[in-house]
Design an enzyme around this catalytic site. Sequence first.
Site, mmCIF file in Angstrom:
data_model
loop_
_atom_site.group_PDB
_atom_site.id
_atom_site.type_symbol
_atom_site.label_atom_id
_atom_site.label_comp_id
_atom_site.label_asym_id
_atom_site.label_seq_id
_atom_site.Cartn_x
_atom_site.Cartn_y
_atom_site.Cartn_z
ATOM 1 C CE1 TYR A 177 -4.108 -2.052 5.402
ATOM 2 C CE2 TYR A 177 -2.971 -0.037 4.789
ATOM 3 C CZ TYR A 177 -3.731 -1.137 4.444
ATOM 4 O OH TYR A 177 -4.088 -1.319 3.135
ATOM 5 C CB SER A 204 -0.868 -0.013 1.259
ATOM 6 O OG SER A 204 -1.291 1.288 1.583
#
Length: 191
Positions: free
Chosen positions: A61, A36
């Site tokens: 994350y 990401s």
Amino acid sequence: MQVNYFGHFLLTLLLLPLLKKTGKPLEPSRIVNTSSIYHNIGKIDFKNLNKTNYWYKFQIYAHSKLALVLFARELTCRLRGSKDTHVVINSVDPGAVGTNIFYSFGPIRGAIIKFLFYNMFKTPWEGAQTAIHVAMDKKAGEVSGEFFKNCKQASAHWNAYNETVAKQLWEESVRLVKMSDEELNHCFLDL
Ligand SMILES: *[C@@H]1O[C@H](CO)[C@@H](O)[C@H](O)[C@H]1NC(C)=O
Ligand SMILES: *[C@@H]1O[C@H](CO)[C@@H](O)[C@H](O)[C@H]1NC(C)=O
Ligand SMILES: *[C@@H]1O[C@H](CO)[C@@H](O)[C@H](O)[C@H]1NC(C)=O
């Protein structure tokens, strides 16, 4: 970290004998992991790799997504040692995709983010394209340890290229998923 990184780490290693057996020179086995853009704010803090109580949960994350890119690089190094290995591992940044992931900020904040940014988000169909490209494109199958974005090879954050960190992360991950040296060696053996 367990869902986004340690699980991938362990599964990939356990599948390695099969991936090595089925990979061919012109048709390598391909491992594609979804990183990401947030890997940019990820850090590998070795003292707290299993920490869960960040005040800002989103930080975990980001850490997990950086860890995936480092893993792809380190596994590439380790596979290079064995000749006749036709396994490649790359990571992709799908872009900002309007999925339900935003509800992990809570139902209200999730709905607000989706509403505000609706026009800027990729649809899930669009978001899948880079991963499909890396899984199918002939040229993409010729590189390993690389990072892709918008169906093109791209540069990850410089933190993702630190070999010392990649190696240490590998060793810590082996320890945290409780793999013995013997089990690890087994993953690199030919079937
Ligand atoms: C990461 O790669 C492994 C091995 O190819 C795969 O099993 C797993 O589903 C991938 N994870 C994601 C989130 O793409
Ligand atoms: C987290 O890792 C530390 C250091 O490796 C260890 O002492 C601790 O027991 C671990 N905690 C959990 C919940 O696994
Ligand atoms: C890699 O990371 C370590 C630990 O953060 C740091 O000390 C070292 O300078 C980094 N190396 C490079 C080449 O950036």
